[in-house]
Design an enzyme around this catalytic site. Sequence first.
Site, PDB file in Angstrom:
ATOM      1  N   TYR A 105       0.839  -1.195   0.000  1.00  0.00           N
ATOM      2  CA  TYR A 105       0.000   0.000   0.000  1.00  0.00           C
ATOM      3  C   TYR A 105       0.876   1.247   0.000  1.00  0.00           C
ATOM      4  CZ  TYR A 105      -4.063  -2.820   1.307  1.00  0.00           C
ATOM      5  OH  TYR A 105      -5.076  -3.739   1.328  1.00  0.00           O
ATOM      6  N   TYR A 144      -0.032 -10.153   0.330  1.00  0.00           N
ATOM      7  CA  TYR A 144       1.071  -9.612   1.145  1.00  0.00           C
ATOM      8  C   TYR A 144       1.049 -10.252   2.536  1.00  0.00           C
ATOM      9  CZ  TYR A 144      -2.711  -6.568   2.856  1.00  0.00           C
ATOM     10  OH  TYR A 144      -3.903  -6.087   3.355  1.00  0.00           O
ATOM     11  N   ARG A 154      -2.333 -12.165   3.432  1.00  0.00           N
ATOM     12  CA  ARG A 154      -3.661 -11.765   2.980  1.00  0.00           C
ATOM     13  C   ARG A 154      -3.834 -12.123   1.517  1.00  0.00           C
ATOM     14  NH1 ARG A 154      -7.462  -8.501   4.361  1.00  0.00           N
ATOM     15  NH2 ARG A 154      -8.407 -10.534   4.073  1.00  0.00           N
ATOM     16  N   HIS A 157      -6.873  -8.578  -2.665  1.00  0.00           N
ATOM     17  CA  HIS A 157      -8.223  -8.078  -2.393  1.00  0.00           C
ATOM     18  C   HIS A 157      -8.305  -6.583  -2.665  1.00  0.00           C
ATOM     19  CE1 HIS A 157      -6.057  -7.397   1.403  1.00  0.00           C
ATOM     20  NE2 HIS A 157      -6.865  -6.367   1.589  1.00  0.00           N
ATOM     21  N   HIS A 159     -10.597  -3.189  -1.314  1.00  0.00           N
ATOM     22  CA  HIS A 159     -11.532  -2.676  -0.312  1.00  0.00           C
ATOM     23  C   HIS A 159     -12.621  -1.854  -1.008  1.00  0.00           C
ATOM     24  CE1 HIS A 159      -8.867  -3.617   3.164  1.00  0.00           C
ATOM     25  NE2 HIS A 159      -7.917  -3.435   2.263  1.00  0.00           N
TER      26      HIS A 159
END
Length: 239
Positions: A105, A144, A154, A157, A159
């Site tokens: 991110y 990640y 995870r 995905h 959000h």
Amino acid sequence: MTTFLPRDPKVHPPAHTPGYKSSVLRSPRLPKLSFENSLSEATGPVFGHDLLGPLDHDLIENYAQPGESAIGERIIVHGRLLDEQARPVPGALIEVWQANAGGRYRHKKDGYLAALDPNFGGCGRVITGADGAYAFRTIRPGPYPWPNGANDWRPAHIHFSIFGQGWAQRLITQMYFEGDPHIALCPIVQTIPDPAAIDALTARLDMGATVPMDARAYRFDLVLRGHRQTFFENRVEGA
């Protein structure tokens, strides 16, 4: 005023799930209290439709320098926003945010070793059409690791945040990709007790919407409450 539907323990995950380590400290320890919505929570506008920019729906380009684009597998995510009676929900703001193709991110607290992409900001927004349809372009995010168990990862995905027409009308959720082996291994996903609910969070590859020589497509429909949704100022949603 219409009341909120309570959580269904057969579908929604319990608040305290030790396998998802953060839930141990975040889950409530006292009985829940119920409050009525204030008028501003139920009716207050949360955004202006004219605030969206021409590239807000395009995460491949909306942060890139002129002549450049984000690195990664180019995809289109599309679907419809519906209530539980399968009626379209038009004019709703959908915001998305995600990691880049390497699984990192653009956030100062993200310490993952994967490189940042200077042409990818990782966020966008779109407003649903008259038929509840939405679509945005992006790159497929990478999985990640995260500091939960000894080796937890995870799944890839995206959000989603869906705003209605009042402060109290907001759904935040995540979309996964079909075929991702990390879905079955993720402690967060596995807090959901109903396999059908996990399946409902998984986008399907949609070759019919693929752009040849450019981007694959995934379909992800979102369903909100219907006839028992939060009160609107002057009408019932979808009426």
